[in-house]
Design an enzyme around this catalytic site. Structure first.
Site, PDB file in Angstrom:
ATOM      1  N   PRO A  10       0.665  -1.066  -0.009  1.00 30.03           N
ATOM      2  CA  PRO A  10      -0.184  -0.018   0.147  1.00 30.03           C
ATOM      3  C   PRO A  10       0.950   1.233   0.094  1.00 30.03           C
ATOM      4  O   PRO A  10       1.934   1.373   0.744  1.00 30.03           O
ATOM      5  CB  PRO A  10      -0.711  -0.063   1.154  1.00 30.03           C
ATOM      6  CG  PRO A  10      -0.143  -1.024   2.066  1.00 30.03           C
ATOM      7  CD  PRO A  10       0.473  -2.199   1.221  1.00 30.03           C
ATOM      8  N   ASN A  11       0.253   2.273  -0.651  1.00 29.25           N
ATOM      9  CA  ASN A  11       0.875   3.542  -0.789  1.00 29.25           C
ATOM     10  C   ASN A  11       2.211   3.827  -1.688  1.00 29.25           C
ATOM     11  O   ASN A  11       2.613   4.870  -1.927  1.00 29.25           O
ATOM     12  CB  ASN A  11       1.101   4.389   0.713  1.00 29.25           C
ATOM     13  CG  ASN A  11      -0.122   4.239   1.188  1.00 29.25           C
ATOM     14  OD1 ASN A  11      -1.328   4.709   0.847  1.00 29.25           O
ATOM     15  ND2 ASN A  11      -0.278   3.642   2.577  1.00 29.25           N
ATOM     16  N   ARG A  18       4.765  10.688  -2.645  1.00 26.90           N
ATOM     17  CA  ARG A  18       4.524  10.456  -1.130  1.00 26.90           C
ATOM     18  C   ARG A  18       5.822  10.724  -0.333  1.00 26.90           C
ATOM     19  O   ARG A  18       7.014  10.157  -0.537  1.00 26.90           O
ATOM     20  CB  ARG A  18       4.275   9.003  -1.114  1.00 26.90           C
ATOM     21  CG  ARG A  18       4.075   8.403   0.285  1.00 26.90           C
ATOM     22  CD  ARG A  18       4.058   6.844   0.134  1.00 26.90           C
ATOM     23  NE  ARG A  18       3.987   6.511   1.587  1.00 26.90           N
ATOM     24  CZ  ARG A  18       4.152   5.227   1.915  1.00 26.90           C
ATOM     25  NH1 ARG A  18       4.840   4.193   1.220  1.00 26.90           N
ATOM     26  NH2 ARG A  18       3.921   4.875   3.305  1.00 26.90           N
ATOM     27  N   TYR A  23      11.206   8.965   1.086  1.00 27.87           N
ATOM     28  CA  TYR A  23      10.797   7.861  -0.182  1.00 27.87           C
ATOM     29  C   TYR A  23      11.426   8.371  -1.402  1.00 27.87           C
ATOM     30  O   TYR A  23      11.426   7.542  -2.295  1.00 27.87           O
ATOM     31  CB  TYR A  23       9.368   7.321  -0.251  1.00 27.87           C
ATOM     32  CG  TYR A  23       8.879   6.622   1.002  1.00 27.87           C
ATOM     33  CD1 TYR A  23       9.427   5.585   1.534  1.00 27.87           C
ATOM     34  CD2 TYR A  23       7.892   7.483   1.758  1.00 27.87           C
ATOM     35  CE1 TYR A  23       8.993   4.946   2.676  1.00 27.87           C
ATOM     36  CE2 TYR A  23       7.240   6.793   2.746  1.00 27.87           C
ATOM     37  CZ  TYR A  23       7.864   5.559   3.369  1.00 27.87           C
ATOM     38  OH  TYR A  23       7.450   5.160   4.252  1.00 27.87           O
ATOM     39  N   ASN A  72       8.030  -5.906  -1.253  1.00 28.80           N
ATOM     40  CA  ASN A  72       8.014  -4.732  -0.176  1.00 28.80           C
ATOM     41  C   ASN A  72       6.502  -4.655   0.099  1.00 28.80           C
ATOM     42  O   ASN A  72       5.746  -3.974  -0.437  1.00 28.80           O
ATOM     43  CB  ASN A  72       8.298  -3.316  -0.803  1.00 28.80           C
ATOM     44  CG  ASN A  72       8.477  -2.313   0.189  1.00 28.80           C
ATOM     45  OD1 ASN A  72       7.829  -2.458   1.349  1.00 28.80           O
ATOM     46  ND2 ASN A  72       9.119  -0.890  -0.046  1.00 28.80           N
ATOM     47  N   ALA A  75       3.323  -1.093   4.609  1.00 31.18           N
ATOM     48  CA  ALA A  75       2.674  -1.130   6.139  1.00 31.18           C
ATOM     49  C   ALA A  75       2.319  -2.610   6.471  1.00 31.18           C
ATOM     50  O   ALA A  75       2.261  -2.825   7.956  1.00 31.18           O
ATOM     51  CB  ALA A  75       1.726   0.042   6.361  1.00 31.18           C
ATOM     52  N   GLU A  96      12.971  -9.375   1.030  1.00 28.99           N
ATOM     53  CA  GLU A  96      12.128  -8.242   1.538  1.00 28.99           C
ATOM     54  C   GLU A  96      13.159  -7.059   1.165  1.00 28.99           C
ATOM     55  O   GLU A  96      14.153  -6.940   1.600  1.00 28.99           O
ATOM     56  CB  GLU A  96      11.990  -8.642   3.031  1.00 28.99           C
ATOM     57  CG  GLU A  96      11.362  -7.239   3.719  1.00 28.99           C
ATOM     58  CD  GLU A  96      11.525  -7.566   5.302  1.00 28.99           C
ATOM     59  OE1 GLU A  96      12.117  -8.349   5.787  1.00 28.99           O
ATOM     60  OE2 GLU A  96      10.496  -7.138   6.175  1.00 28.99           O
ATOM     61  N   HIS A  98      12.787  -2.836   1.914  1.00 27.77           N
ATOM     62  CA  HIS A  98      12.071  -1.548   2.324  1.00 27.77           C
ATOM     63  C   HIS A  98      13.086  -0.389   1.882  1.00 27.77           C
ATOM     64  O   HIS A  98      14.379  -0.377   2.199  1.00 27.77           O
ATOM     65  CB  HIS A  98      12.101  -1.205   3.968  1.00 27.77           C
ATOM     66  CG  HIS A  98      11.105  -2.488   4.212  1.00 27.77           C
ATOM     67  ND1 HIS A  98       9.661  -2.501   4.107  1.00 27.77           N
ATOM     68  CD2 HIS A  98      11.456  -3.591   4.838  1.00 27.77           C
ATOM     69  CE1 HIS A  98       9.128  -3.570   4.590  1.00 27.77           C
ATOM     70  NE2 HIS A  98      10.059  -4.334   5.283  1.00 27.77           N
ATOM     71  N   ARG A 105      13.069   4.293  12.345  1.00 27.90           N
ATOM     72  CA  ARG A 105      12.000   4.977  12.407  1.00 27.90           C
ATOM     73  C   ARG A 105      11.201   4.672  13.679  1.00 27.90           C
ATOM     74  O   ARG A 105      11.718   4.228  14.727  1.00 27.90           O
ATOM     75  CB  ARG A 105      11.173   4.619  11.016  1.00 27.90           C
ATOM     76  CG  ARG A 105      11.796   5.314   9.902  1.00 27.90           C
ATOM     77  CD  ARG A 105      11.359   4.942   8.742  1.00 27.90           C
ATOM     78  NE  ARG A 105      10.194   5.820   8.531  1.00 27.90           N
ATOM     79  CZ  ARG A 105       9.266   5.666   7.586  1.00 27.90           C
ATOM     80  NH1 ARG A 105       9.347   4.686   6.812  1.00 27.90           N
ATOM     81  NH2 ARG A 105       8.048   6.391   7.605  1.00 27.90           N
TER      82      ARG A 105
END
Ligand code: DQA
Length: 145
Positions: A10-11, A18, A23, A72, A75, A96, A98, A105
């Protein structure tokens, strides 16, 4: 040809617009053009969804017929038992990725339902992480042939 599927959660369809401070300024579509040029020996499939179940469906769909999967889950990494279970259920090795350094974070981003089931994880290296993951799968394919 080496078959690699990239699945974004998502996103990540808003990359470039964004939170560019986190990012970056580049859209994933623009990045994908460059990635394809950098790896002409790879047949890339790209899937993005904002919907958890659609990500599970895609992991299942590409989980038995690809040389590698770059995932990825955004969230959902931190919340989705279903995505973790899906990775455990498939045969295609998963890396994976990110874009941001999730460990630097909020605490909730330090939990991953993916990491333990993945071959490995690349975090915090921006979109370059997808490039590095691809290079690893290409090296693997070369060492197995
Ligand atoms: C992300 C990190 C996640 O914590 C976040 O929810 C995202 C993107 C990353 O690529 O840095 O949406 O997966």
């Amino acid at each position: 040809m080496i078959n690699i599927t990239i699945i974004n959660g998502p996103n990540l369809n808003l990359l470039g617009k964004r939170e560019p401070g986190v990012y970056g300024n580049e859209s994933f579509d623009d990045f994908l053009v460059q990635l394809k040029q950098a790896f002409p020996q790879v047949n890339f499939t790209y899937f993005q969804s904002n919907v958890e179940g659609e990500l599970v469906n895609a992991i299942q769909q590409y989980g038995f017929n690809q040389d590698g999967m770059i995932l990825n889950p955004a969230a959902y990494t931190h919340t989705s038992v279903a995505i973790g279970d899906a990775i455990a259920s498939i045969q295609t090795p998963v890396i994976e990725v990110h874009i941001s350094n999730v460990h630097a974070r909020e605490d909730f981003r330090k939990i991953s339902h993916v990491s333990a089931k993945a071959v490995g994880s690349i975090v915090g290296l921006g979109l370059r992480g997808y490039h590095l993951a691809t290079a690893w799968f290409v090296d693997q394919a070369a060492s197995q042939s």
